[in-house]
Design a protein around this motif. Sequence first.
Motif, PDB file in Angstrom:
ATOM      1  N   TYR A 113       0.811  -1.223   0.000  1.00  0.00           N
ATOM      2  CA  TYR A 113       0.000   0.000   0.000  1.00  0.00           C
ATOM      3  C   TYR A 113       0.841   1.268   0.000  1.00  0.00           C
ATOM      4  CZ  TYR A 113      -4.390  -2.514   0.502  1.00  0.00           C
ATOM      5  OH  TYR A 113      -5.481  -3.316   0.273  1.00  0.00           O
ATOM      6  N   TYR A 114       2.009   1.229   0.636  1.00  0.00           N
ATOM      7  CA  TYR A 114       2.822   2.433   0.730  1.00  0.00           C
ATOM      8  C   TYR A 114       3.880   2.514  -0.361  1.00  0.00           C
ATOM      9  CZ  TYR A 114       0.586   3.683   5.092  1.00  0.00           C
ATOM     10  OH  TYR A 114      -0.346   4.049   6.034  1.00  0.00           O
ATOM     11  N   GLU A 150      -2.191  -8.548  -4.664  1.00  0.00           N
ATOM     12  CA  GLU A 150      -2.950  -7.346  -4.991  1.00  0.00           C
ATOM     13  C   GLU A 150      -4.426  -7.450  -4.612  1.00  0.00           C
ATOM     14  OE1 GLU A 150      -3.010 -10.054  -8.575  1.00  0.00           O
ATOM     15  OE2 GLU A 150      -1.511  -9.311  -7.148  1.00  0.00           O
ATOM     16  N   GLU A 151      -4.896  -8.615  -4.257  1.00  0.00           N
ATOM     17  CA  GLU A 151      -6.296  -8.804  -3.893  1.00  0.00           C
ATOM     18  C   GLU A 151      -6.470  -8.733  -2.384  1.00  0.00           C
ATOM     19  OE1 GLU A 151      -8.043 -12.246  -5.668  1.00  0.00           O
ATOM     20  OE2 GLU A 151      -7.246 -11.818  -7.671  1.00  0.00           O
ATOM     21  N   ILE A 152      -7.533  -8.051  -1.965  1.00  0.00           N
ATOM     22  CA  ILE A 152      -7.766  -7.832  -0.541  1.00  0.00           C
ATOM     23  C   ILE A 152      -7.935  -9.135   0.245  1.00  0.00           C
ATOM     24  CG2 ILE A 152      -9.415  -6.865   1.130  1.00  0.00           C
ATOM     25  CD1 ILE A 152      -9.798  -4.506  -0.709  1.00  0.00           C
ATOM     26  N   PRO A 153      -8.679 -10.137  -0.248  1.00  0.00           N
ATOM     27  CA  PRO A 153      -8.783 -11.395   0.519  1.00  0.00           C
ATOM     28  C   PRO A 153      -7.421 -12.049   0.774  1.00  0.00           C
ATOM     29  CG  PRO A 153     -10.487 -11.323  -1.157  1.00  0.00           C
ATOM     30  CD  PRO A 153      -9.571 -10.170  -1.423  1.00  0.00           C
ATOM     31  N   ALA A 154      -6.534 -11.978  -0.225  1.00  0.00           N
ATOM     32  CA  ALA A 154      -5.210 -12.564  -0.042  1.00  0.00           C
ATOM     33  C   ALA A 154      -4.411 -11.782   0.999  1.00  0.00           C
ATOM     34  CB  ALA A 154      -4.451 -12.594  -1.370  1.00  0.00           C
ATOM     35  N   ILE A 158      -2.554 -11.176   7.018  1.00  0.00           N
ATOM     36  CA  ILE A 158      -2.760 -10.515   8.303  1.00  0.00           C
ATOM     37  C   ILE A 158      -3.307 -11.494   9.337  1.00  0.00           C
ATOM     38  CG2 ILE A 158      -4.094  -8.744   9.503  1.00  0.00           C
ATOM     39  CD1 ILE A 158      -3.927  -7.057   6.938  1.00  0.00           C
ATOM     40  N   LEU A 159      -4.281 -12.312   8.918  1.00  0.00           N
ATOM     41  CA  LEU A 159      -4.876 -13.284   9.843  1.00  0.00           C
ATOM     42  C   LEU A 159      -3.851 -14.310  10.312  1.00  0.00           C
ATOM     43  CD1 LEU A 159      -8.290 -13.823   8.038  1.00  0.00           C
ATOM     44  CD2 LEU A 159      -7.994 -12.887  10.335  1.00  0.00           C
TER      45      LEU A 159
END
Length: 464
Positions: A182-183, A327-331, A336-337
């Motif tokens: 993201y950064y 690049e996909e949010i679920p991945a 993170i999980l």
Amino acid sequence: MVNEYTGPPPQEMETFLPQDGKNGATVYKFTPAKSDVEANGTIQFDPFKERKLEHPTTDGETLTHLLKASLGTGILAMPVAFTYAGLAGGILATVFTAFICTHCAYVLVKCGHTLYRRTHRTAMSFSEIAEVAFENGPEWGRRWGMPTSYCIRYGLFITYFGTCAVYTVIIATNFQQVIEYYYGSPLNLRVMIALLLVPLILLSWIPNLKYLAPVSMVANVFMGVGLGITFYYLVTDMPPVNDRPLFLPVMQWPAFFAIVIFAMEAIGVVMPLENQMKTPQNFIGLCGVLNQGMAGVTLIYILLGFLGYVKYGDEAQGSITLNLPIEEIPAQAVKILIALAVYCTFGLQFYVCLDIGWVAIKDRFTKRPKLVEYVMRTILVTAAVLLAVAVPTIGPFIGLIGAFCFSILGLLIPIVIEMVTYWEEGFGPGNWIVWKNVVVFVFGIIALVFGSKSSIQDILALYA
């Protein structure tokens, strides 16, 4: 010390079926037996009734800890493990590996329960079981009690302390990958690891396994959701199953065993969990905590390995999360999980080091034991984080130590303890226990050789 004859070694069925002695014969009943009274009317020592704990854990809490100990980051390597055995071969080999690992843990606890009664003790650590087994066993082995105890103690401490250091690297790396995406600028991994110091110290201050159980439950939830999202990716646009071979050459299977054993092995937490149980007799048995936990773990391991291999084939990475599109949010959520799950698991892995370390020094600090204990917790966590900061690439080195220690401690030592514990009583009809242990011994040597080989290759690739 003179051994008391306690009859032939108890088999698995005998550990959970109540029994009475009448006229020298064993009678099994399905009603509660008066286990504290022998046939001659004298009182028999019952270690489970005599065990007094300030904060005992229930069967459910122990099961939660066991699941978390066995469902570590190693499960993410199951798809690449299947590339060495094939679809059907991977399933069969996973079941066999789980059976061996579970059986060795069962043997350790079973010998512990036998030795509790012989020595009138209510709890023992892994190293104490080995020491007592040798000291009360055959004459030729009694001098090996203390050396074996020291080897187990130091081996477990080094392995689990190194695992704690590796866990800090895994947590920091997963967060780093998402933040960098993201950064758009690289982050210093060492700084990310150092930022974990305070949260890990706070986690290590949880006083006992009773209060650590909710943390393990949260870790199981995080890991479950992360694996659920991973399963979604695996079944989406999945190629036909018949595109993958059912079996691969048997000569490749040792590499499979090396991966799965070190992913599934949790011998270091077995006795700490049993020692804190309110009903330790429920840990083993056909429907005991151990079998329940390992059955569920085995199913999840098979499912992830099978689907991951069908989806990616020989392109499966060492961690299945590396195959997911960052690049996909679920991945990103998966990363993170899993980082959060590993963070919550840190406390359970750290408990093994704490248990060993505190037993070694507690007799020297009798005035303020709680203060000293928490200072030791803080120092150990700080040392693990500093080790990770100094050597962020420590993973392969700890893998080599783990390959060596888990093969010996998790597979070979328990069967040696079993042989020594029941040396005087015999090993069953046709000495079947001896032949069974020969199979486990061969399996353990294979894991030792190929696990060490794989870790050495990783180290060489790292510095090539």
